[in-house]
Design a protein around this motif. Structure first.
Motif, short mmCIF file in Angstrom:
data_model
loop_
_atom_site.label_atom_id
_atom_site.label_comp_id
_atom_site.label_asym_id
_atom_site.label_seq_id
_atom_site.Cartn_x
_atom_site.Cartn_y
_atom_site.Cartn_z
N PHE A 225 0.91 -1.04 -0.25
CA PHE A 225 0.14 -0.03 0.02
C PHE A 225 0.84 1.19 -0.06
O PHE A 225 0.50 2.15 -0.59
N VAL A 226 2.08 1.32 0.93
CA VAL A 226 2.84 2.39 0.64
C VAL A 226 3.64 2.64 -0.75
O VAL A 226 3.37 3.78 -1.21
N ASN A 227 3.84 1.50 -1.34
CA ASN A 227 4.22 1.56 -2.62
C ASN A 227 3.12 2.29 -3.81
O ASN A 227 3.59 2.94 -4.79
N GLU A 228 2.04 1.73 -3.53
CA GLU A 228 0.72 2.43 -4.27
C GLU A 228 0.80 3.88 -4.00
O GLU A 228 0.69 4.68 -5.16
N LEU A 229 0.85 4.34 -2.72
CA LEU A 229 1.12 5.52 -2.45
C LEU A 229 2.12 6.60 -3.26
O LEU A 229 2.03 7.63 -3.76
N TYR A 230 3.28 5.71 -3.44
CA TYR A 230 4.26 6.22 -3.93
C TYR A 230 4.43 6.47 -5.30
O TYR A 230 4.77 7.59 -5.92
N GLY A 231 3.85 5.39 -6.18
CA GLY A 231 3.77 5.57 -7.49
C GLY A 231 2.64 6.68 -7.96
O GLY A 231 2.87 7.19 -8.94
N SER A 232 1.51 6.46 -7.39
CA SER A 232 0.63 7.36 -7.49
C SER A 232 0.84 8.96 -7.46
O SER A 232 0.51 9.81 -8.08
N THR A 233 1.70 9.20 -6.25
CA THR A 233 2.29 10.54 -6.10
C THR A 233 3.11 11.04 -7.18
O THR A 233 3.26 12.20 -7.51
N ILE B 184 8.54 13.90 -26.29
CA ILE B 184 8.07 12.31 -25.54
C ILE B 184 6.73 12.40 -25.83
O ILE B 184 5.87 13.34 -25.34
N ASN B 185 6.37 11.25 -26.63
CA ASN B 185 4.93 11.23 -26.98
C ASN B 185 4.20 10.60 -26.13
O ASN B 185 3.43 9.36 -26.09
N LYS B 186 4.04 10.84 -24.70
CA LYS B 186 3.22 10.31 -23.61
C LYS B 186 2.64 11.51 -22.84
O LYS B 186 3.24 12.58 -23.02
N VAL B 187 1.87 11.21 -21.70
CA VAL B 187 1.65 12.19 -20.74
C VAL B 187 2.55 11.99 -19.55
O VAL B 187 2.21 12.99 -18.73
N TYR B 188 3.48 11.51 -19.50
CA TYR B 188 4.59 11.29 -18.47
C TYR B 188 5.85 11.20 -19.04
O TYR B 188 6.07 10.58 -20.29
N CYS B 189 6.94 11.21 -18.28
CA CYS B 189 8.55 11.08 -18.88
C CYS B 189 8.49 9.56 -18.89
O CYS B 189 8.15 8.80 -18.13
N ASP B 190 9.32 9.41 -19.98
CA ASP B 190 9.71 7.60 -20.20
C ASP B 190 11.00 7.69 -20.65
O ASP B 190 11.43 8.33 -21.69
N ASN B 191 12.00 6.92 -19.99
CA ASN B 191 13.42 7.01 -20.24
C ASN B 191 13.60 6.42 -21.61
O ASN B 191 14.42 6.82 -22.34
N TYR B 192 12.55 5.43 -22.30
CA TYR B 192 12.98 4.79 -23.54
C TYR B 192 12.86 5.96 -24.63
O TYR B 192 13.55 5.89 -25.54
N TYR B 193 11.88 6.72 -24.36
CA TYR B 193 11.74 7.78 -25.53
C TYR B 193 13.11 8.80 -25.42
O TYR B 193 13.16 9.26 -26.68
N PHE C 61 0.81 -3.94 -21.42
CA PHE C 61 0.27 -2.89 -22.45
C PHE C 61 1.22 -1.50 -22.41
O PHE C 61 1.38 -1.17 -23.63
N GLU C 62 1.76 -1.25 -21.31
CA GLU C 62 2.60 -0.25 -21.37
C GLU C 62 3.95 -0.43 -22.18
O GLU C 62 4.24 0.50 -22.76
N ILE C 63 4.49 -1.68 -21.95
CA ILE C 63 5.71 -2.06 -22.73
C ILE C 63 5.38 -2.03 -24.20
O ILE C 63 6.19 -1.40 -25.01
N SER D 244 -1.34 3.82 -21.33
CA SER D 244 -0.31 4.01 -20.80
C SER D 244 -0.32 4.36 -19.33
O SER D 244 0.56 4.27 -18.57
N VAL D 245 -1.54 4.77 -18.83
CA VAL D 245 -1.64 5.13 -17.27
C VAL D 245 -2.21 3.98 -16.65
O VAL D 245 -2.49 4.06 -15.26
N TYR D 246 -2.78 2.93 -17.35
CA TYR D 246 -3.68 1.86 -16.60
C TYR D 246 -3.06 1.35 -15.39
O TYR D 246 -3.37 1.11 -14.42
N TRP D 247 -1.69 0.92 -15.65
CA TRP D 247 -0.78 0.18 -14.63
C TRP D 247 -0.60 1.15 -13.63
O TRP D 247 -0.08 0.58 -12.34
N LEU D 248 -0.66 2.38 -13.62
CA LEU D 248 -0.28 3.38 -12.49
C LEU D 248 -1.63 3.95 -11.88
O LEU D 248 -1.55 4.48 -11.03
N THR D 249 -2.82 3.76 -12.30
CA THR D 249 -4.01 4.00 -11.72
C THR D 249 -4.87 2.89 -11.54
O THR D 249 -5.43 2.76 -10.27
N CYS D 250 -5.02 1.72 -12.01
CA CYS D 250 -5.93 0.56 -11.69
C CYS D 250 -5.31 -0.20 -10.58
O CYS D 250 -6.02 -0.57 -9.76
N GLN D 251 -4.02 -0.51 -10.48
CA GLN D 251 -3.30 -1.33 -9.59
C GLN D 251 -3.44 -0.41 -8.20
O GLN D 251 -4.08 -1.07 -7.15
#
Length: 306
Positions: A65-73, A171-180, A253-255, A274-281
């Motif tokens: 749960f702490v990790n969920e807060l960390y990623g969401s923030t 960066i063709n996303k709504v957040y930063c991505d190292n791959y791009y 799906f993000e990858i 792109s945001v599913y794994w950061l929102t739904c989890q």
């Protein structure tokens, strides 16, 4: 062409003009973030405040749960600002900070789920020896190592990418991505690619190996045991399996959409994937464990309706 001295910011091109709907999107994102923070903080408090829940499974859940807060923030406050802004740019320093935050969140999520599968394996396969095998010292070591390893594993790619000479800042996303970012480098990126392969292999293979080992042992006990033991194992493992499959689905799906050309998909669908794994989890886990783990559910009911 741009050189490294000119790239002090990145442009996020996945955003589009929403007009008056920007305020609606802002409210939706704000509500989602409040739900994530409220539900995860509530369950952390429930576990910490009740000594009856100071057991290995619940302590691992608390770390999750702490990790969920960390990623969401690392995502939602940034999205809120971007949705209201007309200029979708982000400084280079903040971009790499967000990359580290989101990557380490994903890695820690996978490691946490792997540790929880190992904990379920010990509880189901060695019920009489569980307390001697899963000691407080072992719990502390597992949680600490998973957080430290995830942080180090994700700090290196950001450190390797930051000094690269870049020929673009898109960066063709709504957040930063190292791959791009690496893909736009004008310099030799062999080291980045090699570490990316090694880091990804470690981040996936270590948890997957532990998860497969744990569930192979659990399945053996289920098939060889009585009906009651099978039902107990299924009820114990179901929330974990649903959480694991949901996160794996989102990460896949993000990858997929990052590595391959998905320009044929509608823009809204690509943003959602792109945001599913950061929102739904972070939304799903409190519901899964809050409703399906009887001890947590009963404790929550007592706290809310006492």
């Amino acid at each position: 062409m741009m050189n490294s001295t000119q790239v002090s910011y990145f442009i996020l091109t996945a955003y589009f003009d929403t007009g008056a709907f920007r305020y609606l999107y802002f409210v939706i994102i704000m509500v989602l973030y409040m739900l994530i923070v409220g539900s995860n903080v509530f369950l952390i408090v429930v576990i910490c405040m009740n000594r009856s829940l100071h057991e290995p499974m619940y302590l691992f859940l608390c770390s999750l749960f702490v990790n969920e807060l960390y990623g969401s923030t690392g995502l939602f406050p940034f999205l809120l600002l971007q949705v209201l802004s007309d200029i979708h740019t982000v400084s280079k320093a903040f971009c790499f900070l967000q990359i580290f935050c989101l990557y380490s969140y994903a890695t820690e999520e996978f490691f946490s789920l792997a540790i929880m599968s190992y904990d379920r394996y010990l509880a189901i396969c060695y019920p009489l020896q569980y307390n001697t095998r899963m000691t407080t010292h072992k719990i502390t070591v597992l949680i600490t190592v998973s957080w430290c390893f995830s942080s180090v594993l994700c700090l290196v790619p950001a450190a390797l990418s930051a000094p690269l000479q870049l020929c673009g800042n898109i960066i063709n996303k709504v957040y930063c991505d190292n791959y791009y970012i690496v893909r736009q480098s004008c310099a030799n990126i062999t080291v980045n690619n090699i570490y990316g392969l090694i880091g990804t292999t470690l981040a996936i293979s270590c948890p997957v190996t532990l998860i497969l080992f744990s569930y192979m042992k659990i399945l053996r006990v289920c098939f060889s045991g009585c009906k009651q033991s099978r039902q107990k194992a299924v009820s114990t493992c179901t929330p974990h399996l649903v959480s694991l499959l949901n996160f794996s689905f989102g990460a896949f799906f993000e990858i997929l959409q990052s590595r391959f050309n998905m320009s044929g998909l509608p823009n809204m669908l690509r943003i959602f994937l792109s945001v599913y794994w950061l929102t739904c989890q972070p939304l799903l886990n409190p519901v899964l464990y809050g409703l399906n783990v009887s001890n947590i559910r009963i404790t929550c009911e007592k706290m809310l309706f006492a």
